[in-house]
Design a protein around this motif. Structure first.
Motif, PDB file in Angstrom:
ATOM      1  N   GLY A  27      35.143  48.675  25.540  1.00 21.98           N
ATOM      2  CA  GLY A  27      35.516  47.425  24.923  1.00 21.98           C
ATOM      3  C   GLY A  27      35.666  46.382  26.332  1.00 21.98           C
ATOM      4  N   CYS A  28      35.395  44.920  26.127  1.00 26.79           N
ATOM      5  CA  CYS A  28      35.637  44.131  27.126  1.00 26.79           C
ATOM      6  C   CYS A  28      35.843  42.898  26.632  1.00 26.79           C
ATOM      7  CB  CYS A  28      34.460  43.959  27.956  1.00 26.79           C
ATOM      8  SG  CYS A  28      32.884  43.469  27.239  1.00 26.79           S
ATOM      9  N   ARG A  29      36.237  42.066  27.446  1.00 21.77           N
ATOM     10  CA  ARG A  29      36.430  40.392  27.200  1.00 21.77           C
ATOM     11  C   ARG A  29      36.442  39.592  28.373  1.00 21.77           C
ATOM     12  NH1 ARG A  29      43.065  41.411  25.947  1.00 21.77           N
ATOM     13  NH2 ARG A  29      43.557  42.501  28.068  1.00 21.77           N
ATOM     14  N   PHE A  30      36.112  38.299  27.993  1.00 23.27           N
ATOM     15  CA  PHE A  30      35.975  37.341  29.248  1.00 23.27           C
ATOM     16  C   PHE A  30      37.277  36.625  29.329  1.00 23.27           C
ATOM     17  CE2 PHE A  30      31.681  38.205  27.758  1.00 23.27           C
ATOM     18  CZ  PHE A  30      30.783  37.989  29.139  1.00 23.27           C
ATOM     19  N   PHE A  31      37.502  36.609  30.504  1.00 26.06           N
ATOM     20  CA  PHE A  31      38.715  35.880  30.883  1.00 26.06           C
ATOM     21  C   PHE A  31      38.581  34.785  31.665  1.00 26.06           C
ATOM     22  CE2 PHE A  31      41.304  39.946  30.307  1.00 26.06           C
ATOM     23  CZ  PHE A  31      42.370  39.360  29.896  1.00 26.06           C
ATOM     24  N   ALA A  32      37.549  34.395  32.404  1.00 23.50           N
ATOM     25  CA  ALA A  32      37.167  33.274  33.128  1.00 23.50           C
ATOM     26  C   ALA A  32      35.618  33.181  32.859  1.00 23.50           C
ATOM     27  CB  ALA A  32      37.774  33.048  34.480  1.00 23.50           C
ATOM     28  N   SER A  33      35.102  32.073  33.343  1.00 20.49           N
ATOM     29  CA  SER A  33      33.880  32.069  33.279  1.00 20.49           C
ATOM     30  C   SER A  33      33.051  32.986  34.028  1.00 20.49           C
ATOM     31  CB  SER A  33      33.327  30.625  33.834  1.00 20.49           C
ATOM     32  OG  SER A  33      33.557  30.212  35.014  1.00 20.49           O
ATOM     33  N   ASP A  34      33.602  33.641  35.139  1.00 19.13           N
ATOM     34  CA  ASP A  34      32.924  34.257  36.117  1.00 19.13           C
ATOM     35  C   ASP A  34      33.309  35.697  35.970  1.00 19.13           C
ATOM     36  OD1 ASP A  34      35.167  33.773  37.364  1.00 19.13           O
ATOM     37  OD2 ASP A  34      34.125  33.463  39.331  1.00 19.13           O
ATOM     38  N   THR A  35      34.449  36.047  35.174  1.00 21.95           N
ATOM     39  CA  THR A  35      34.995  37.465  35.216  1.00 21.95           C
ATOM     40  C   THR A  35      34.962  38.215  33.897  1.00 21.95           C
ATOM     41  OG1 THR A  35      36.360  36.874  37.081  1.00 21.95           O
ATOM     42  CG2 THR A  35      37.054  38.731  35.818  1.00 21.95           C
ATOM     43  N   VAL A  36      34.773  39.483  34.003  1.00 23.81           N
ATOM     44  CA  VAL A  36      34.890  40.131  32.743  1.00 23.81           C
ATOM     45  C   VAL A  36      36.078  41.103  32.736  1.00 23.81           C
ATOM     46  CG1 VAL A  36      33.752  41.629  30.940  1.00 23.81           C
ATOM     47  CG2 VAL A  36      32.504  39.864  31.982  1.00 23.81           C
ATOM     48  N   GLU A  37      36.606  41.360  31.803  1.00 18.45           N
ATOM     49  CA  GLU A  37      37.485  42.697  31.893  1.00 18.45           C
ATOM     50  C   GLU A  37      37.126  43.950  31.153  1.00 18.45           C
ATOM     51  OE1 GLU A  37      42.437  42.906  32.329  1.00 18.45           O
ATOM     52  OE2 GLU A  37      41.799  43.384  29.970  1.00 18.45           O
ATOM     53  N   ALA A  45      28.925  36.341  34.451  1.00 16.23           N
ATOM     54  CA  ALA A  45      29.974  36.839  34.987  1.00 16.23           C
ATOM     55  C   ALA A  45      29.517  37.325  36.476  1.00 16.23           C
ATOM     56  CB  ALA A  45      30.222  38.229  34.191  1.00 16.23           C
ATOM     57  N   LYS A  46      30.529  37.271  37.312  1.00 14.98           N
ATOM     58  CA  LYS A  46      30.272  37.680  38.761  1.00 14.98           C
ATOM     59  C   LYS A  46      30.922  38.989  39.111  1.00 14.98           C
ATOM     60  CE  LYS A  46      28.957  33.206  40.112  1.00 14.98           C
ATOM     61  NZ  LYS A  46      29.307  31.886  40.933  1.00 14.98           N
ATOM     62  N   THR A  47      31.996  39.186  38.206  1.00 13.13           N
ATOM     63  CA  THR A  47      33.030  40.277  38.670  1.00 13.13           C
ATOM     64  C   THR A  47      33.314  40.960  37.208  1.00 13.13           C
ATOM     65  OG1 THR A  47      33.962  38.901  40.328  1.00 13.13           O
ATOM     66  CG2 THR A  47      35.154  40.886  39.616  1.00 13.13           C
ATOM     67  N   VAL A  48      33.694  42.047  37.546  1.00 15.23           N
ATOM     68  CA  VAL A  48      34.181  43.300  36.547  1.00 15.23           C
ATOM     69  C   VAL A  48      35.627  43.430  36.972  1.00 15.23           C
ATOM     70  CG1 VAL A  48      34.144  45.094  35.154  1.00 15.23           C
ATOM     71  CG2 VAL A  48      31.906  43.793  35.432  1.00 15.23           C
ATOM     72  N   SER A  49      36.663  43.373  36.044  1.00 16.47           N
ATOM     73  CA  SER A  49      37.874  43.919  36.585  1.00 16.47           C
ATOM     74  C   SER A  49      38.408  45.052  35.428  1.00 16.47           C
ATOM     75  CB  SER A  49      39.010  42.624  36.698  1.00 16.47           C
ATOM     76  OG  SER A  49      40.130  43.053  36.795  1.00 16.47           O
ATOM     77  N   LEU A  50      39.251  45.877  35.758  1.00 19.60           N
ATOM     78  CA  LEU A  50      39.791  46.620  34.943  1.00 19.60           C
ATOM     79  C   LEU A  50      40.960  47.171  35.538  1.00 19.60           C
ATOM     80  CD1 LEU A  50      39.775  50.024  36.085  1.00 19.60           C
ATOM     81  CD2 LEU A  50      37.290  49.593  35.672  1.00 19.60           C
TER      82      LEU A  50
END
Length: 101
Positions: free
Chosen positions: A6-16, A48-53
């Protein structure tokens, strides 16, 4: 079902990446890698430019898996208390590499 992501967008360029769960019976069989590959192919189509977890700091197998997938430690952590124990989730990040169209 053997796994889910599962994922969610937090900002226009970041997906968590909010969760990646596998049944223990499929550990070590490449399913986690397949889920991550499909996930990364999907987010290439976004801005997205970055994936964060976040991962539990003592979850060595998960940290090893994410490191093999190209993630590095970020500069954030989340602290929580559970049954008088401090739980620490550490951030891991990865830059999204866009395929040539």
């Amino acid at each position: 079902m053997n796994g889910t992501l599962g994922c969610r967008f937090f900002a226009s360029d970041t997906v968590e990446l909010s969760k990646l769960y596998l049944c223990p019976s499929v550990y070590g069989k490449g399913l986690g890698k397949q889920l991550m590959r499909h996930f990364e192919e999907s987010i290439e189509l976004t801005s997205a430019k970055t994936v964060s977890l976040y991962v539990l700091d003592c979850n060595a197998p998960a940290i090893k898996f994410y490191t093999k997938q190209g993630f590095t430690f970020g500069n954030r952590q989340q602290l929580d208390n559970y049954q008088e124990q401090t739980i620490i989730d550490v951030q891991m990040i990865k830059n999204v590499i866009k395929s040539s169209q």
